[in-house]
Design an enzyme around this catalytic site. Structure first.
Site, mmCIF file in Angstrom:
data_model
loop_
_atom_site.group_PDB
_atom_site.id
_atom_site.type_symbol
_atom_site.label_atom_id
_atom_site.label_comp_id
_atom_site.label_asym_id
_atom_site.label_seq_id
_atom_site.Cartn_x
_atom_site.Cartn_y
_atom_site.Cartn_z
ATOM 1 N N SER A 1 -11.443 1.333 2.690
ATOM 2 C CA SER A 1 -10.695 0.825 3.845
ATOM 3 C C SER A 1 -10.027 1.986 4.578
ATOM 4 C CB SER A 1 -9.636 -0.182 3.392
ATOM 5 O OG SER A 1 -10.241 -1.338 2.855
ATOM 6 N N ARG B 1 0.801 -1.224 0.000
ATOM 7 C CA ARG B 1 0.000 0.000 0.000
ATOM 8 C C ARG B 1 0.835 1.276 0.000
ATOM 9 N NH1 ARG B 1 -2.609 -3.407 -1.448
ATOM 10 N NH2 ARG B 1 -4.656 -4.131 -0.752
ATOM 11 N N GLU C 1 -5.021 4.278 5.910
ATOM 12 C CA GLU C 1 -4.993 4.079 4.465
ATOM 13 C C GLU C 1 -5.655 5.257 3.767
ATOM 14 O OE1 GLU C 1 -6.499 0.711 1.252
ATOM 15 O OE2 GLU C 1 -5.566 0.080 3.131
#
Length: 325
Positions: A234, A185, A304
């Site tokens: 998310s 990520r 995130e």
């Protein structure tokens, strides 16, 4: 709606003599509520929507070095703080940066503003496998390139051949896959680079198999995620060896509310605006969750969702609510 605390008209007046033949749209004190999927947050002091790559380069070359620049995508995983964003916020237009086209065998050339789902659909049409996971990611390619977006066991780094980007001075850079420095990520590409497009590669695949994989992605999303809510997707990255939602659940935060913000009862790693949440509510909820997970399991969840802008006086939110555990 948050009161404007920026002075976009003054900034536009200052910059106008310098911008010459720049063709894109310049909007002072632009609402970010209408851009973010949370439908919350303060204004952009000056929003610039370039017409195309050349227009963006010309704008950056003319922009004084002391003016801050923030790049945003379609706003799907973006939280804007109540006092808004100072300087110029650049949002790439779908018309100039939303293209998806063939680039040779099993390759696609895509603009940074192309929605992930559109790239998945184009790959299906071309019989190119490996892009089905984008069907379930509610963002655009620019964000996917920056954060190595992934789902269903596939990540963006597996598809990237090269990335086109402009730096703060408007100069072009072409980065190979290795130059992006991908990990879970995130990428290590310089923060000041503005991604404008990429070349991506898949592999030959049967269209029926691609369609089945895309259908499976969609079914999974509709079953376990609150996709019809005002959400940023998310909220936290999965910690090593666990899942964010499991740690949030163990800490008793499923359904937790702060003002109009709530951790979804359906999927507790999704934060939602139930109708009246402010940027403050959303960030305070997120940090409350982080503090409780830290206290319960010792895990420091990482955001995130991207958070930008300034806090209003007296409404700052400290990480982990100021805990130094």
């Amino acid at each position: 709606m948050s009161a404007a605390t920026t002075d976009g008209a003054a900034l536009l007046e200052r910059l106008s003599p310098l911008l010459g033949d720049v063709r894109g749209k310049l909007i002072p004190d632009a609402s970010m509520e209408t851009i973010t999927w949370f439908r919350a947050g303060g204004p952009a002091e000056l929003l610039f929507q370039p017409a195309d790559e050349d227009d963006l380069a010309a704008f950056l070359k003319a922009l004084p070095a002391d003016v801050p620049v923030t790049i945003v995508g379609i706003g799907s995983n973006l939280l804007v703080r109540e006092a808004g964003v100072k300087g110029v916020v650049i949002r790439l237009s779908a018309k100039g940066f939303g293209f998806v086209e063939a680039a040779g065998e099993n390759r696609l050339r895509v603009g940074a503003a192309a929605p992930d789902k559109r790239v998945a659909a184009a790959a299906l049409e071309a019989g190119i496998g490996g892009f089905h996971f984008y069907h379930g990611i509610p963002g655009a390619i620019g964000g996917a390139l920056r954060m190595n977006a992934g789902a269903n066991g596939v990540e963006t780094r597996e598809r990237v051949v090269s990335v086109r980007a402009l730096d703060r001075q408007g100069d072009l850079h072409v980065l190979g896959n290795a130059d992006m420095g991908y990990s879970y990520r995130k990428s290590r590409a310089p923060k000041d680079l503005i991604f404008v497009g990429a070349e991506m590669e898949g592999y030959p695949a049967d269209r029926d198999e691609i369609r089945a994989a895309m259908d499976a992605v969609q079914t999974h999303r509709e079953t376990v995620q609150p996709i019809r809510e005002k959400t940023g997707g998310s909220t936290f990255k999965n910690p090593e060896g666990s899942s964010a939602w499991k740690e949030i659940d163990k800490a008793g935060c499923r359904g937790l509310m702060v003002g109009g913000a709530q951790m979804s009862p359906m999927h507790c790693n999704f934060m939602i605006n139930t109708g009246s949440a402010t940027g403050y509510d959303l960030e305070l909820l997120g940090e409350t969750v982080r503090a409780r997970v830290l206290e319960k399991s010792g895990i420091r969840l990482e955001w995130e969702i991207r958070r930008i802008g300034d806090f209003r006086p007296g409404r700052a939110v400290q990480e982990f609510l100021g805990q130094l555990l």
